[in-house]
Design an enzyme around this catalytic site. Structure first.
Site, mmCIF file in Angstrom:
data_model
loop_
_atom_site.group_PDB
_atom_site.id
_atom_site.type_symbol
_atom_site.label_atom_id
_atom_site.label_comp_id
_atom_site.label_asym_id
_atom_site.label_seq_id
_atom_site.Cartn_x
_atom_site.Cartn_y
_atom_site.Cartn_z
ATOM 1 N N SER A 1 -6.280 -18.352 -0.394
ATOM 2 C CA SER A 1 -7.109 -19.031 0.599
ATOM 3 C C SER A 1 -7.381 -18.103 1.783
ATOM 4 O O SER A 1 -6.574 -17.227 2.102
ATOM 5 C CB SER A 1 -6.407 -20.287 1.094
HETATM 6 N N1 SAH Z 1 -2.069 -21.181 -1.608
HETATM 7 C C1 SAH Z 1 -2.464 -20.352 -2.705
HETATM 8 C C2 SAH Z 1 -3.709 -20.949 -3.333
HETATM 9 C C3 SAH Z 1 -3.910 -20.522 -4.705
HETATM 10 S S1 SAH Z 1 -5.295 -21.260 -5.491
HETATM 11 C C4 SAH Z 1 -2.758 -18.954 -2.223
HETATM 12 O O1 SAH Z 1 -3.274 -18.819 -1.101
HETATM 13 O O2 SAH Z 1 -2.521 -18.005 -2.962
HETATM 14 C C5 SAH Z 1 -4.605 -22.772 -6.101
HETATM 15 C C6 SAH Z 1 -3.357 -22.647 -6.950
HETATM 16 O O3 SAH Z 1 -3.037 -23.956 -7.428
HETATM 17 C C7 SAH Z 1 -3.530 -21.771 -8.193
HETATM 18 O O4 SAH Z 1 -2.523 -20.806 -8.227
HETATM 19 C C8 SAH Z 1 -3.419 -22.775 -9.355
HETATM 20 O O5 SAH Z 1 -2.847 -22.216 -10.523
HETATM 21 C C9 SAH Z 1 -2.521 -23.846 -8.742
HETATM 22 N N2 SAH Z 1 -2.603 -25.155 -9.381
HETATM 23 C C10 SAH Z 1 -3.698 -25.824 -9.835
HETATM 24 N N3 SAH Z 1 -3.354 -27.011 -10.359
HETATM 25 C C11 SAH Z 1 -1.995 -27.108 -10.254
HETATM 26 C C12 SAH Z 1 -1.038 -28.090 -10.631
HETATM 27 N N4 SAH Z 1 -1.383 -29.245 -11.231
HETATM 28 N N5 SAH Z 1 0.267 -27.849 -10.351
HETATM 29 C C13 SAH Z 1 0.657 -26.693 -9.740
HETATM 30 N N6 SAH Z 1 -0.199 -25.723 -9.375
HETATM 31 C C14 SAH Z 1 -1.510 -25.919 -9.624
#
Ligand code: SAH
Length: 211
Positions: free
Chosen positions: A60
């Site tokens: 993000s």
């Molecule tokens: N805060 C993180 C955002 C990553 S993008 C950063 O800044 O790096 C969103 C993340 O949510 C991804 O890594 C994706 O794999 C995860 N995600 C999506 N659905 C999910 C679920 N049901 N349970 C756990 N993680 C999930």
């Protein structure tokens, strides 16, 4: 490119863009964001953009991390926090400085393995990472004063709402094509929802990926 001065400029920009919680800003000033991003993109770590982090996911933008952190904190220190969507672990590292402990769930196993190594190297100790489908929550470690979801979802399942402590809040992007940041607060009457600014996140997916 990755120096303390570049980071300070990012903090000044965030303040100019309306981030008002100085505790969040000072924590973001101490965490080396460039270490959470592949080397080829690390020079862009302090720009106000989201960047790819492998497996089709994104880190993000600094503004989103700051905004969600200040909404979750609501001007007081947090106790027990749950994060859904660990990704590269940058938001997790920030939350670890704002809360007593942070539980963070990621569904993509190999992404979590890299993040685990990174956070260990940074010697951040008050975090517990779990490879699972985050939308089921982590009832054995709740209730949580704050829950943050870093992928977009149309609604919050009751099993997750039930893990929110009284007085606690969930901050997440709500919607599908059109998305807005949303806060759900729990009080003695029930749950109160507020819809805020428009945002753009990758979607929540169900199930786990092992390799
Ligand atoms: N805060 C993180 C955002 C990553 S993008 C950063 O800044 O790096 C969103 C993340 O949510 C991804 O890594 C994706 O794999 C995860 N995600 C999506 N659905 C999910 C679920 N049901 N349970 C756990 N993680 C999930």
């Amino acid at each position: 490119m990755t120096s303390q001065r570049t980071r300070m400029r990012m903090i000044e920009r965030l303040r100019d863009q309306g981030i008002a919680d100085e505790v969040v800003l000072s924590v973001m000033n101490t965490i080396p964001r460039h270490l959470f991003i592949e080397e080829a993109l690390a020079s862009r770590a302090y720009e106000d953009v989201s960047l790819p982090i492998n497996f089709g996911q994104t880190i993000s933008s600094p503004w989103i991390v700051a905004r969600m952190s200040e909404l979750l904190r609501a001007n007081s220190n947090l106790g027990n926090v749950l994060e859904i969507g660990t990704g590269c672990g940058y938001q997790t590292a920030i939350l670890a400085q704002l809360a007593s402990q942070v539980y963070s769930i990621e569904r993509i196993g190999p992404l979590l393995t890299r993040t685990r190594i990174r956070l260990h190297k940074l010697q951040i100790r008050n975090i517990f990472l779990k490879h699972a489908d985050g939308m089921l929550g982590l009832s054995e470690s709740g209730p949580f004063d704050g829950i943050i979801i870093t992928a977009v979802t149309a609604h919050i399942p009751p099993v997750l709402l039930n893990q929110l402590a009284l007085g606690g809040r969930i901050v997440f992007p709500k919607g599908s094509r059109k998305q807005n940041l949303c806060i759900i607060e729990r009080n003695t009457q029930g749950f109160i929802e507020r819809v805020l600014e428009e945002v753009n996140f990758v979607p929540i997916l169900s199930g786990v990926i092992k390799k």
